[in-house]
Design an enzyme around this catalytic site. Structure first.
Site, PDB file in Angstrom:
ATOM      1  N   SER A  95       0.848  -1.182   0.000  1.00 32.62           N
ATOM      2  CA  SER A  95       0.000   0.000   0.000  1.00 32.62           C
ATOM      3  C   SER A  95       0.885   1.233   0.000  1.00 32.62           C
ATOM      4  CB  SER A  95      -0.901   0.006   1.238  1.00 32.62           C
ATOM      5  OG  SER A  95      -1.741   1.142   1.250  1.00 32.62           O
ATOM      6  N   HIS A  99       2.226  12.154  -0.992  1.00 29.16           N
ATOM      7  CA  HIS A  99       1.768  13.531  -0.818  1.00 29.16           C
ATOM      8  C   HIS A  99       2.853  14.469  -1.340  1.00 29.16           C
ATOM      9  CE1 HIS A  99      -1.818  12.641   1.505  1.00 29.16           C
ATOM     10  NE2 HIS A  99      -1.127  11.828   2.288  1.00 29.16           N
ATOM     11  N   HIS A 109      -2.736   7.241  -4.365  1.00 27.66           N
ATOM     12  CA  HIS A 109      -2.804   6.055  -3.506  1.00 27.66           C
ATOM     13  C   HIS A 109      -2.847   4.824  -4.399  1.00 27.66           C
ATOM     14  CE1 HIS A 109      -5.708   2.935  -2.072  1.00 27.66           C
ATOM     15  NE2 HIS A 109      -4.878   2.900  -1.056  1.00 27.66           N
ATOM     16  N   ASN A 111      -2.866   0.307  -3.922  1.00 33.30           N
ATOM     17  CA  ASN A 111      -2.857  -0.834  -3.026  1.00 33.30           C
ATOM     18  C   ASN A 111      -3.129  -2.090  -3.830  1.00 33.30           C
ATOM     19  OD1 ASN A 111      -5.014  -2.691  -1.328  1.00 33.30           O
ATOM     20  ND2 ASN A 111      -3.244  -2.065  -0.117  1.00 33.30           N
ATOM     21  N   GLY A 261      -4.320  -5.332  14.786  1.00 35.14           N
ATOM     22  CA  GLY A 261      -3.094  -5.162  15.558  1.00 35.14           C
ATOM     23  C   GLY A 261      -1.882  -4.840  14.720  1.00 35.14           C
ATOM     24  N   ARG A 263       0.888  -2.308  12.716  1.00 31.87           N
ATOM     25  CA  ARG A 263       1.720  -1.239  13.262  1.00 31.87           C
ATOM     26  C   ARG A 263       1.074   0.109  12.956  1.00 31.87           C
ATOM     27  NH1 ARG A 263       6.413   1.748  11.362  1.00 31.87           N
ATOM     28  NH2 ARG A 263       7.794   2.247  13.118  1.00 31.87           N
TER      29      ARG A 263
END
Length: 308
Positions: A95, A99, A109, A111, A261, A263
């Site tokens: 992903s 900017h 973007h 992914n 969970g 990062r």
């Protein structure tokens, strides 16, 4: 595991894609290098985050690879697919969010991802997903046409219906309902793809990943030397607020990452380093800013613009 599912091949492709794109970002920027951080997830798996900050062209550009697995899926994955409850899972993907500093270069973007859920007494459930979209601050029809022409090319050979279907899905998905506007000019968005079989579905995901740079790099090069002033910059930072709103309110990937969970720093690297909000701001009639709202923040058949 179903012998037709080659999860190692998917992982190898994704790691290489991250290498190719992060190297190109560094070359285009010409000033900064990506900081790499490897991380581990307590409940299984981990990833490799690369982020370039304070560059010449790119204020922030992040390219993530993650491969997480576990015995229980997060709520975001089972709400719409309750049959997946109780299955072990693996999820992997690349992903990225870029900017740029110059307001005339669009934010983008991309992914691409693979999901596998398994249970001893059942066939594995798997699918591919992903896409790419473009968020300009100042609109150029030739950029939008080029972007969608490459998106259509990425779909060629996989079915004539894919580009219009996934273009429409992208327009629908990247829509801020509370603002009644699209996030940008769209591109491609697909999910739950397995109808082509593993090999063809994997090939399509690769095509999307491989067409991202041909779609974005020419636009960067065309706009990188465009002069801008504080007014342009202020509008860019205001419009970045919409990007934040979408990612925190609607984005499935953000919710999945946080609930599983993942990062947090890697997940939220998609947010811009600087942003502004204005109360009830409206563009001046007839301005470049108004033109963005009137033409580029509404779904358009951009390929038909080639004929006019």
């Amino acid at each position: 595991m179903n012998s037709q599912i080659d999860i190692n091949a998917v992982k190898e492709y994704l790691l290489n894609l991250q290498n190719v794109i992060s190297a190109k970002i560094e070359i285009l920027d010409g000033k900064q290098q990506c900081l790499e951080e490897k991380w581990e997830r307590e409940d299984g798996g981990g990833g490799r985050t690369r982020v370039l900050t304070n560059g010449e062209l790119f204020e922030q550009a992040g390219v993530n690879f993650s491969h997480v697995y576990g015995d229980t899926l997060p709520t975001s994955a089972t709400t719409q697919r309750p049959e997946l409850a109780g299955r072990g899972f693996q999820a992997m993907g690349v992903s990225l969010v870029i900017h740029p500093r110059n307001p005339f270069i669009p934010t983008t973007h991309m992914n691409v991802r693979f999901f596998l859920a398994e249970k001893d007494d059942s066939d594995p459930v798997w699918w591919f997903g992903g896409g790419f979209d473009l968020t300009p601050y100042y609109g150029f029809e030739e950029d939008a046409i080029h972007w969608h022409r490459v998106a259509k090319t990425a779909c060629e050979g996989f079915g004539e219906d894919l580009y219009p279907e996934y273009k429409q899905w992208c327009d629908d998905y990247f829509y801020l309902k509370h603002r009644k506007e699209t996030r940008g000019i769209g591109g491609l968005f697909f999910d739950d793809l397995n109808k082509l079989g593993f090999e063809r579905s994997f090939a399509f995901m690769r095509s999307v990943g491989d067409h991202f740079l041909p779609a974005y790099e020419p636009i960067v090069k065309a706009r990188q030397d465009t002069a801008y002033d504080e007014k342009h910059r202020d509008f860019q930072l205001y419009r970045r607020g919409r990007y934040v709103e979408f990612n925190l309110v609607y984005d499935r990937g953000t919710l999945f990452g946080l609930q599983s969970g993942g990062r947090t720093e890697s997940i939220l690297m998609s947010l811009p380093p600087e942003v502004r909000w204005r109360y009830n701001w409206q563009p001046e009639a007839g301005s470049e800013e108004a033109r963005l709202y009137e033409i580029f923040l509404k779904p358009q058949d951009w390929l038909s613009f080639e004929e006019t």
